[in-house]
Design a protein around this motif. Structure first.
Motif, PDB file in Angstrom:
ATOM      1  N   GLN A 169       5.411  43.009  -5.558  1.00 59.86           N
ATOM      2  CA  GLN A 169       6.239  43.132  -6.760  1.00 59.86           C
ATOM      3  C   GLN A 169       5.721  42.231  -7.889  1.00 59.86           C
ATOM      4  N   GLY A 170       4.431  42.278  -8.118  1.00 63.77           N
ATOM      5  CA  GLY A 170       3.819  41.484  -9.178  1.00 63.77           C
ATOM      6  C   GLY A 170       3.050  40.295  -8.639  1.00 63.77           C
ATOM      7  N   GLU A 171       2.593  39.460  -9.554  1.00 60.49           N
ATOM      8  CA  GLU A 171       1.768  38.310  -9.170  1.00 60.49           C
ATOM      9  C   GLU A 171       2.575  37.271  -8.405  1.00 60.49           C
ATOM     10  N   LYS A 172       1.957  36.731  -7.349  1.00 56.86           N
ATOM     11  CA  LYS A 172       2.572  35.701  -6.538  1.00 56.86           C
ATOM     12  C   LYS A 172       1.644  34.495  -6.430  1.00 56.86           C
ATOM     13  N   ARG A 173       2.240  33.332  -6.440  1.00 56.40           N
ATOM     14  CA  ARG A 173       1.506  32.097  -6.136  1.00 56.40           C
ATOM     15  C   ARG A 173       1.782  31.768  -4.679  1.00 56.40           C
ATOM     16  N   VAL A 174       0.748  31.813  -3.856  1.00 57.37           N
ATOM     17  CA  VAL A 174       0.908  31.654  -2.414  1.00 57.37           C
ATOM     18  C   VAL A 174       0.365  30.295  -2.002  1.00 57.37           C
ATOM     19  N   ILE A 175       1.169  29.572  -1.231  1.00 55.23           N
ATOM     20  CA  ILE A 175       0.787  28.242  -0.763  1.00 55.23           C
ATOM     21  C   ILE A 175       0.771  28.240   0.759  1.00 55.23           C
ATOM     22  N   ILE A 176      -0.296  27.715   1.340  1.00 56.96           N
ATOM     23  CA  ILE A 176      -0.374  27.573   2.795  1.00 56.96           C
ATOM     24  C   ILE A 176      -0.680  26.121   3.135  1.00 56.96           C
ATOM     25  N   ASP A 177      -0.342  25.736   4.337  1.00 55.48           N
ATOM     26  CA  ASP A 177      -0.675  24.404   4.832  1.00 55.48           C
ATOM     27  C   ASP A 177      -2.033  24.492   5.523  1.00 55.48           C
ATOM     28  N   ARG A 178      -3.004  23.782   5.007  1.00 57.38           N
ATOM     29  CA  ARG A 178      -4.362  23.935   5.543  1.00 57.38           C
ATOM     30  C   ARG A 178      -4.482  23.343   6.951  1.00 57.38           C
ATOM     31  N   TYR A 179      -3.661  22.338   7.289  1.00 53.84           N
ATOM     32  CA  TYR A 179      -3.724  21.787   8.639  1.00 53.84           C
ATOM     33  C   TYR A 179      -3.221  22.807   9.659  1.00 53.84           C
ATOM     34  N   GLU A 180      -2.135  23.504   9.326  1.00 55.03           N
ATOM     35  CA  GLU A 180      -1.634  24.546  10.217  1.00 55.03           C
ATOM     36  C   GLU A 180      -2.654  25.671  10.347  1.00 55.03           C
ATOM     37  N   THR A 181      -3.319  25.992   9.236  1.00 58.56           N
ATOM     38  CA  THR A 181      -4.336  27.042   9.253  1.00 58.56           C
ATOM     39  C   THR A 181      -5.501  26.653  10.142  1.00 58.56           C
ATOM     40  N   GLU A 182      -5.931  25.405  10.041  1.00 58.04           N
ATOM     41  CA  GLU A 182      -7.040  24.938  10.868  1.00 58.04           C
ATOM     42  C   GLU A 182      -6.680  24.999  12.353  1.00 58.04           C
ATOM     43  N   ASN A 183      -5.452  24.567  12.677  1.00 55.76           N
ATOM     44  CA  ASN A 183      -5.037  24.548  14.080  1.00 55.76           C
ATOM     45  C   ASN A 183      -4.874  25.957  14.639  1.00 55.76           C
ATOM     46  N   LYS A 184      -4.385  26.890  13.823  1.00 60.81           N
ATOM     47  CA  LYS A 184      -4.121  28.241  14.311  1.00 60.81           C
ATOM     48  C   LYS A 184      -5.378  29.090  14.399  1.00 60.81           C
ATOM     49  N   TYR A 185      -6.226  29.021  13.342  1.00 65.83           N
ATOM     50  CA  TYR A 185      -7.371  29.928  13.283  1.00 65.83           C
ATOM     51  C   TYR A 185      -8.716  29.242  13.532  1.00 65.83           C
ATOM     52  N   GLY A 186      -8.709  27.918  13.607  1.00 64.52           N
ATOM     53  CA  GLY A 186      -9.962  27.219  13.867  1.00 64.52           C
ATOM     54  C   GLY A 186     -10.853  27.060  12.649  1.00 64.52           C
ATOM     55  N   PHE A 187     -10.312  27.328  11.454  1.00 59.50           N
ATOM     56  CA  PHE A 187     -11.086  27.142  10.243  1.00 59.50           C
ATOM     57  C   PHE A 187     -11.218  25.651   9.948  1.00 59.50           C
ATOM     58  N   VAL A 188     -12.307  25.254   9.319  1.00 59.76           N
ATOM     59  CA  VAL A 188     -12.550  23.845   9.013  1.00 59.76           C
ATOM     60  C   VAL A 188     -12.507  23.668   7.499  1.00 59.76           C
ATOM     61  N   TRP A 189     -11.608  22.783   7.049  1.00 60.17           N
ATOM     62  CA  TRP A 189     -11.506  22.523   5.624  1.00 60.17           C
ATOM     63  C   TRP A 189     -12.777  21.853   5.132  1.00 60.17           C
ATOM     64  N   PRO A 190     -13.375  22.344   4.028  1.00 59.44           N
ATOM     65  CA  PRO A 190     -14.702  21.857   3.626  1.00 59.44           C
ATOM     66  C   PRO A 190     -14.723  20.553   2.845  1.00 59.44           C
ATOM     67  N   TYR A 191     -13.564  20.077   2.365  1.00 58.75           N
ATOM     68  CA  TYR A 191     -13.624  18.931   1.457  1.00 58.75           C
ATOM     69  C   TYR A 191     -13.088  17.675   2.074  1.00 58.75           C
TER      70      TYR A 191
END
Length: 217
Positions: free
Chosen positions: A195-217
């Motif tokens: 329904q239009g533009e959204k600003r989406v916020i995620i917690d990068r620590y939760e993302t790393e733990n769930k998907y195994g992604f590594v934050w680059p900075y």
């Protein structure tokens, strides 16, 4: 008396945040048959190392939503992934900081002669630390990145759903680092209308733990 003022350092005021955000727009709806195969708009890119990595991240997210990867013949959906870089933008930001200022007063000594007596007096050196708030305008170059994920019927090529995500990076080499997080931001909007533009916020620590992604900075 002269005072010697020394500026030793500048302490930047910054905050470390665990959040990552971007903007997106989505439309369409989730299909009943969720078998899919991944491709790009330019099929020559499908075998590139870069796109293979992006496909791997996108597969993890689609599988988490109940989609099932299949081959291009038996799949019900063709999920197409593409990204593009827009014209560079100049961003000006006011950065608040604090300067640590040290005021140094050198030692003094006084000799007096009175009533036939010679006397001496002295004061030790002193150092006083103070903090002075400052601000400065910082100019950076930003590159807008646009990511398109489109699902269409594999037989009729009729669009089913589409998500467009955008963010800004400082240089092109950052794109592979932030791409997994852009895709995670899109997860809840794959197969739905934002329904239009959204600003989406995620917690990068939760993302790393769930998907195994590594934050680059």
């Amino acid at each position: 008396m002269k005072k010697l003022v020394l500026i030793f350092c500048t302490i930047l005021l910054c905050s470390c945040s665990s959040s990552f955000y971007c903007y997106l727009n989505s439309m369409g709806e989730s299909p009943q048959d969720k078998t899919y195969y991944l491709t790009s708009g330019d099929y020559h890119l499908n075998n590139s190392l870069e796109y293979k990595e992006y496909f791997k991240c996108l597969k993890i997210i689609l599988d988490d939503l109940g989609y099932v990867q299949a081959d291009s013949v038996s799949a019900s959906l063709k999920v197409q992934f593409d990204y593009r870089i827009g014209d560079q933008q100049v961003r000006r930001e006011n950065v608040q900081s604090v300067k640590a200022v040290t005021t140094y007063t050198p030692p003094t000594s006084t000799t007096t002669f009175s009533s036939g007596k010679l006397s001496f007096s002295s004061t030790p050196a002193t150092t006083k630390m103070s903090y002075v708030p400052t601000s400065s305008d910082v100019e950076t170059i930003k590159l807008p990145v646009y990511v398109d994920i489109c699902a269409s019927d594999n037989d009729t090529n009729i669009p089913i759903w589409k998500v467009t995500i955008w963010d800004e990076v400082e240089r092109e080499t950052q794109i592979p680092s932030v791409m997994p997080y852009l895709l995670v931001c899109a997860k809840d909007y794959l197969g739905m209308n934002s329904q239009g533009e959204k600003r989406v916020i995620i917690d990068r620590y939760e993302t790393e733990n769930k998907y195994g992604f590594v934050w680059p900075y």
